[in-house]
Design a protein around this motif. Structure first.
Motif, PDB file in Angstrom:
ATOM      1  N   ARG A  52       0.742  21.422   1.027  1.00 56.17           N
ATOM      2  CA  ARG A  52       0.077  20.131   0.883  1.00 56.17           C
ATOM      3  C   ARG A  52      -0.359  19.785  -0.536  1.00 56.17           C
ATOM      4  O   ARG A  52      -0.964  18.742  -0.760  1.00 56.17           O
ATOM      5  CB  ARG A  52      -1.149  20.096   1.792  1.00 56.17           C
ATOM      6  CG  ARG A  52      -0.775  20.200   3.263  1.00 56.17           C
ATOM      7  CD  ARG A  52      -1.965  20.135   4.149  1.00 56.17           C
ATOM      8  NE  ARG A  52      -2.728  18.915   3.934  1.00 56.17           N
ATOM      9  CZ  ARG A  52      -3.935  18.720   4.435  1.00 56.17           C
ATOM     10  NH1 ARG A  52      -4.528  19.640   5.136  1.00 56.17           N
ATOM     11  NH2 ARG A  52      -4.579  17.583   4.205  1.00 56.17           N
ATOM     12  N   ASN A  65       7.731  13.945  -6.413  1.00 56.06           N
ATOM     13  CA  ASN A  65       8.528  12.872  -5.810  1.00 56.06           C
ATOM     14  C   ASN A  65       9.883  12.684  -6.488  1.00 56.06           C
ATOM     15  O   ASN A  65      10.732  11.965  -5.965  1.00 56.06           O
ATOM     16  CB  ASN A  65       7.762  11.544  -5.852  1.00 56.06           C
ATOM     17  CG  ASN A  65       6.561  11.549  -4.937  1.00 56.06           C
ATOM     18  OD1 ASN A  65       6.658  11.911  -3.777  1.00 56.06           O
ATOM     19  ND2 ASN A  65       5.411  11.167  -5.477  1.00 56.06           N
ATOM     20  N   ARG A  71       8.727   8.659  -0.807  1.00 52.85           N
ATOM     21  CA  ARG A  71       7.550   9.115  -1.553  1.00 52.85           C
ATOM     22  C   ARG A  71       6.684   9.944  -0.620  1.00 52.85           C
ATOM     23  O   ARG A  71       6.052   9.416   0.288  1.00 52.85           O
ATOM     24  CB  ARG A  71       6.779   7.904  -2.083  1.00 52.85           C
ATOM     25  CG  ARG A  71       5.654   8.293  -2.981  1.00 52.85           C
ATOM     26  CD  ARG A  71       5.137   7.077  -3.731  1.00 52.85           C
ATOM     27  NE  ARG A  71       4.033   7.493  -4.559  1.00 52.85           N
ATOM     28  CZ  ARG A  71       2.802   7.033  -4.429  1.00 52.85           C
ATOM     29  NH1 ARG A  71       2.529   6.119  -3.541  1.00 52.85           N
ATOM     30  NH2 ARG A  71       1.852   7.470  -5.213  1.00 52.85           N
ATOM     31  N   GLU A  72       6.663  11.250  -0.835  1.00 52.76           N
ATOM     32  CA  GLU A  72       5.904  12.155   0.028  1.00 52.76           C
ATOM     33  C   GLU A  72       4.582  12.585  -0.580  1.00 52.76           C
ATOM     34  O   GLU A  72       3.769  13.184   0.111  1.00 52.76           O
ATOM     35  CB  GLU A  72       6.726  13.414   0.313  1.00 52.76           C
ATOM     36  CG  GLU A  72       7.988  13.165   1.084  1.00 52.76           C
ATOM     37  CD  GLU A  72       8.726  14.457   1.353  1.00 52.76           C
ATOM     38  OE1 GLU A  72       8.067  15.446   1.732  1.00 52.76           O
ATOM     39  OE2 GLU A  72       9.944  14.480   1.166  1.00 52.76           O
ATOM     40  N   TRP A  73       4.380  12.318  -1.864  1.00 54.54           N
ATOM     41  CA  TRP A  73       3.209  12.824  -2.575  1.00 54.54           C
ATOM     42  C   TRP A  73       2.455  11.687  -3.252  1.00 54.54           C
ATOM     43  O   TRP A  73       3.051  10.756  -3.766  1.00 54.54           O
ATOM     44  CB  TRP A  73       3.646  13.831  -3.634  1.00 54.54           C
ATOM     45  CG  TRP A  73       4.362  15.005  -3.065  1.00 54.54           C
ATOM     46  CD1 TRP A  73       5.702  15.091  -2.801  1.00 54.54           C
ATOM     47  CD2 TRP A  73       3.800  16.248  -2.668  1.00 54.54           C
ATOM     48  NE1 TRP A  73       6.001  16.321  -2.273  1.00 54.54           N
ATOM     49  CE2 TRP A  73       4.848  17.057  -2.181  1.00 54.54           C
ATOM     50  CE3 TRP A  73       2.509  16.771  -2.681  1.00 54.54           C
ATOM     51  CZ2 TRP A  73       4.637  18.346  -1.705  1.00 54.54           C
ATOM     52  CZ3 TRP A  73       2.305  18.055  -2.219  1.00 54.54           C
ATOM     53  CH2 TRP A  73       3.360  18.830  -1.736  1.00 54.54           C
ATOM     54  N   VAL A  74       1.131  11.795  -3.287  1.00 53.12           N
ATOM     55  CA  VAL A  74       0.286  10.821  -3.965  1.00 53.12           C
ATOM     56  C   VAL A  74      -0.597  11.572  -4.964  1.00 53.12           C
ATOM     57  O   VAL A  74      -1.072  12.670  -4.679  1.00 53.12           O
ATOM     58  CB  VAL A  74      -0.563  10.013  -2.950  1.00 53.12           C
ATOM     59  CG1 VAL A  74      -1.511  10.892  -2.173  1.00 53.12           C
ATOM     60  CG2 VAL A  74      -1.307   8.897  -3.637  1.00 53.12           C
ATOM     61  N   TRP A  85      -1.182  16.531  -7.061  1.00 53.37           N
ATOM     62  CA  TRP A  85      -0.728  15.623  -6.004  1.00 53.37           C
ATOM     63  C   TRP A  85      -1.037  16.236  -4.648  1.00 53.37           C
ATOM     64  O   TRP A  85      -0.971  17.450  -4.474  1.00 53.37           O
ATOM     65  CB  TRP A  85       0.779  15.397  -6.058  1.00 53.37           C
ATOM     66  CG  TRP A  85       1.289  14.668  -7.233  1.00 53.37           C
ATOM     67  CD1 TRP A  85       1.547  13.331  -7.330  1.00 53.37           C
ATOM     68  CD2 TRP A  85       1.670  15.214  -8.501  1.00 53.37           C
ATOM     69  NE1 TRP A  85       2.052  13.023  -8.566  1.00 53.37           N
ATOM     70  CE2 TRP A  85       2.135  14.167  -9.314  1.00 53.37           C
ATOM     71  CE3 TRP A  85       1.658  16.509  -9.026  1.00 53.37           C
ATOM     72  CZ2 TRP A  85       2.588  14.371 -10.604  1.00 53.37           C
ATOM     73  CZ3 TRP A  85       2.091  16.709 -10.323  1.00 53.37           C
ATOM     74  CH2 TRP A  85       2.558  15.642 -11.099  1.00 53.37           C
ATOM     75  N   ARG A  87       0.199  15.938  -0.520  1.00 50.42           N
ATOM     76  CA  ARG A  87       1.260  15.425   0.349  1.00 50.42           C
ATOM     77  C   ARG A  87       0.668  14.328   1.230  1.00 50.42           C
ATOM     78  O   ARG A  87      -0.428  14.469   1.763  1.00 50.42           O
ATOM     79  CB  ARG A  87       1.849  16.532   1.217  1.00 50.42           C
ATOM     80  CG  ARG A  87       3.063  16.075   2.009  1.00 50.42           C
ATOM     81  CD  ARG A  87       3.619  17.167   2.889  1.00 50.42           C
ATOM     82  NE  ARG A  87       4.185  18.273   2.151  1.00 50.42           N
ATOM     83  CZ  ARG A  87       5.447  18.346   1.756  1.00 50.42           C
ATOM     84  NH1 ARG A  87       6.282  17.372   2.014  1.00 50.42           N
ATOM     85  NH2 ARG A  87       5.876  19.411   1.099  1.00 50.42           N
ATOM     86  N   ILE A  88       1.397  13.228   1.382  1.00 51.45           N
ATOM     87  CA  ILE A  88       0.972  12.120   2.225  1.00 51.45           C
ATOM     88  C   ILE A  88       1.088  12.547   3.683  1.00 51.45           C
ATOM     89  O   ILE A  88       2.117  13.068   4.105  1.00 51.45           O
ATOM     90  CB  ILE A  88       1.846  10.870   1.960  1.00 51.45           C
ATOM     91  CG1 ILE A  88       1.678  10.419   0.508  1.00 51.45           C
ATOM     92  CG2 ILE A  88       1.479   9.764   2.943  1.00 51.45           C
ATOM     93  CD1 ILE A  88       2.667   9.357   0.092  1.00 51.45           C
ATOM     94  N   GLU A  89       0.025  12.318   4.444  1.00 47.79           N
ATOM     95  CA  GLU A  89       0.055  12.668   5.862  1.00 47.79           C
ATOM     96  C   GLU A  89       0.667  11.537   6.664  1.00 47.79           C
ATOM     97  O   GLU A  89       0.476  10.358   6.360  1.00 47.79           O
ATOM     98  CB  GLU A  89      -1.358  12.965   6.366  1.00 47.79           C
ATOM     99  CG  GLU A  89      -1.928  14.232   5.764  1.00 47.79           C
ATOM    100  CD  GLU A  89      -3.213  14.655   6.448  1.00 47.79           C
ATOM    101  OE1 GLU A  89      -3.475  14.185   7.565  1.00 47.79           O
ATOM    102  OE2 GLU A  89      -3.924  15.449   5.847  1.00 47.79           O
ATOM    103  N   GLU A  91       0.955   8.891   9.471  1.00 52.87           N
ATOM    104  CA  GLU A  91      -0.077   8.115  10.152  1.00 52.87           C
ATOM    105  C   GLU A  91      -0.087   8.364  11.658  1.00 52.87           C
ATOM    106  O   GLU A  91      -1.107   8.253  12.312  1.00 52.87           O
ATOM    107  CB  GLU A  91       0.145   6.615   9.901  1.00 52.87           C
ATOM    108  CG  GLU A  91      -0.065   6.231   8.449  1.00 52.87           C
ATOM    109  CD  GLU A  91       0.224   4.775   8.206  1.00 52.87           C
ATOM    110  OE1 GLU A  91       0.220   3.987   9.180  1.00 52.87           O
ATOM    111  OE2 GLU A  91       0.465   4.416   7.047  1.00 52.87           O
ATOM    112  N   SER A  96       1.430  16.571   7.773  1.00 48.41           N
ATOM    113  CA  SER A  96       2.060  16.257   6.494  1.00 48.41           C
ATOM    114  C   SER A  96       3.440  15.709   6.741  1.00 48.41           C
ATOM    115  O   SER A  96       4.137  16.120   7.666  1.00 48.41           O
ATOM    116  CB  SER A  96       2.144  17.519   5.625  1.00 48.41           C
ATOM    117  OG  SER A  96       0.851  17.954   5.313  1.00 48.41           O
TER     118      SER A  96
END
Length: 97
Positions: A52, A65, A71-74, A85, A87-89, A91, A96
């Motif tokens: 993560r 990314n 785009r998996e990471w912020v 960064w 990992r985007i979870e 919704e 993840s």
């Protein structure tokens, strides 16, 4: 818990240290977390910690990314020559992506 020097904790860096500690906690990073070095060259050290978190240290550009169609990471935190960064979870599942 990571070791933090008292003079750093009592400096103008305290806010950023708290932010990084919160990221570690959100991503469940601890002393037994896995570590995968993605790149280690002059001016760049990039790694994934657990599944993560991604980090970059150094003056060269890198992003988790890069080369991905999605785009998996912020970006969670950054400073001079470093970035973290998360990992985007998803919704729908809370897992993840």
């Amino acid at each position: 818990l990571p070791c933090i020097f008292w003079q750093d904790w009592k400096s103008e860096n305290q806010k950023m240290i708290k932010e990084v500690l919160a990221i570690r906690q959100r991503c469940h990073i601890g002393p037994t977390s896995s570590w995968k070095v993605e790149q280690g060259t002059t001016g760049l050290y990039a790694a994934f910690v657990g599944d993560r978190l991604a980090i970059k240290l150094g003056s060269k550009d890198w992003s988790p990314n890069s080369g991905s169609a999605t785009r998996e990471w912020v970006r969670a935190a950054a400073g001079p020559m470093w970035c973290i960064w998360e990992r985007i979870e998803s919704e729908h599942t809370g897992e993840s992506a």
